[in-house]
Design a protein around this motif. Structure first.
Motif, PDB file in Angstrom:
ATOM      1  N   ILE A 175      81.819  73.733  58.390  1.00  0.00           N
ATOM      2  CA  ILE A 175      81.808  73.379  60.143  1.00  0.00           C
ATOM      3  C   ILE A 175      81.758  72.053  60.631  1.00  0.00           C
ATOM      4  CG2 ILE A 175      80.301  74.184  61.963  1.00  0.00           C
ATOM      5  CD1 ILE A 175      80.004  77.110  60.528  1.00  0.00           C
ATOM      6  N   HIS A 176      80.870  71.606  60.009  1.00  0.00           N
ATOM      7  CA  HIS A 176      80.531  70.017  60.271  1.00  0.00           C
ATOM      8  C   HIS A 176      81.627  69.086  60.124  1.00  0.00           C
ATOM      9  CE1 HIS A 176      77.900  66.731  61.304  1.00  0.00           C
ATOM     10  NE2 HIS A 176      78.389  66.055  60.436  1.00  0.00           N
ATOM     11  N   LEU A 231      84.754  70.109  60.389  1.00  0.00           N
ATOM     12  CA  LEU A 231      85.790  70.553  61.280  1.00  0.00           C
ATOM     13  C   LEU A 231      85.758  70.099  62.716  1.00  0.00           C
ATOM     14  CD1 LEU A 231      86.835  74.075  59.918  1.00  0.00           C
ATOM     15  CD2 LEU A 231      88.335  71.980  59.787  1.00  0.00           C
ATOM     16  N   ILE A 232      84.331  69.298  62.951  1.00  0.00           N
ATOM     17  CA  ILE A 232      84.313  69.148  64.460  1.00  0.00           C
ATOM     18  C   ILE A 232      85.227  68.227  64.964  1.00  0.00           C
ATOM     19  CG2 ILE A 232      82.580  67.640  65.875  1.00  0.00           C
ATOM     20  CD1 ILE A 232      80.203  68.910  64.419  1.00  0.00           C
ATOM     21  N   VAL A 271      88.423  68.313  64.398  1.00  0.00           N
ATOM     22  CA  VAL A 271      89.439  69.017  64.817  1.00  0.00           C
ATOM     23  C   VAL A 271      89.375  69.867  66.037  1.00  0.00           C
ATOM     24  CG1 VAL A 271      90.742  71.024  63.919  1.00  0.00           C
ATOM     25  CG2 VAL A 271      90.049  69.250  62.343  1.00  0.00           C
ATOM     26  N   GLY A 272      88.009  70.224  66.127  1.00  0.00           N
ATOM     27  CA  GLY A 272      87.846  70.972  67.470  1.00  0.00           C
ATOM     28  C   GLY A 272      87.711  70.001  68.648  1.00  0.00           C
ATOM     29  N   VAL A 273      87.237  68.881  68.382  1.00  0.00           N
ATOM     30  CA  VAL A 273      87.285  68.026  69.605  1.00  0.00           C
ATOM     31  C   VAL A 273      88.816  67.518  69.929  1.00  0.00           C
ATOM     32  CG1 VAL A 273      86.984  65.472  70.095  1.00  0.00           C
ATOM     33  CG2 VAL A 273      85.179  66.986  69.127  1.00  0.00           C
ATOM     34  N   ILE A 289      91.493  69.550  69.430  1.00  0.00           N
ATOM     35  CA  ILE A 289      92.131  70.639  70.134  1.00  0.00           C
ATOM     36  C   ILE A 289      91.679  70.905  71.482  1.00  0.00           C
ATOM     37  CG2 ILE A 289      91.944  73.273  70.245  1.00  0.00           C
ATOM     38  CD1 ILE A 289      92.167  73.005  67.000  1.00  0.00           C
ATOM     39  N   ILE A 290      90.441  70.400  71.835  1.00  0.00           N
ATOM     40  CA  ILE A 290      89.688  70.518  73.007  1.00  0.00           C
ATOM     41  C   ILE A 290      90.223  69.299  73.930  1.00  0.00           C
ATOM     42  CG2 ILE A 290      87.926  70.089  74.567  1.00  0.00           C
ATOM     43  CD1 ILE A 290      86.121  71.658  72.311  1.00  0.00           C
TER      44      ILE A 290
END
Length: 121
Positions: free
Chosen positions: A100-101, A103-104, A106-108, A110-111
């Protein structure tokens, strides 16, 4: 290349990666024995002491304006992050937490793409 710093850089990167990876196992072990709030407080106190020791000029007088500027950031960013890490890792295995850490970013990305119309690069 004579005098190349590349081997030293690779050694330092490897060391940082090992410390970062060990953080998840150490966090799981610590939260199995100690409440996440106490783990968070200890990490903040030890981290502050470590960085204070690295400060080049410790003779500079402490000013209340420094606390006024830093305290909101410390309480909202550092303390919340560390508490969420400790509380979360107490409830799962270190592997899940590490994934999870990792992948942060990647989340940023996408956002940023969805809400700010940023381009992937």
């Amino acid at each position: 290349m004579p005098g190349s710093k590349r081997p030293l850089a690779l050694l330092v990167i490897s060391l940082v990666t090992l410390v970062w990876a060990g953080n998840f196992a150490a966090g799981k072990k610590a939260t199995a024995e100690i409440h996440p709030f106490i783990v968070t407080a200890l990490r903040i106190i030890l981290g502050a002491g470590f960085f204070w020791a690295l400060m080049p000029n410790r003779r500079e007088a402490f000013r209340p304006a420094m606390l006024k500027a830093c305290l909101p950031l410390a309480l909202t960013g550092i303390a919340t992050n560390l508490f969420c890490f400790a509380a979360g890792i107490q409830r799962t295995v270190p592997t899940h937490s590490a994934i999870i850490h990792a992948l942060i970013p990647v989340g940023v990305l996408i956002i940023g793409f969805v809400f700010l119309r940023e381009r992937f690069s």
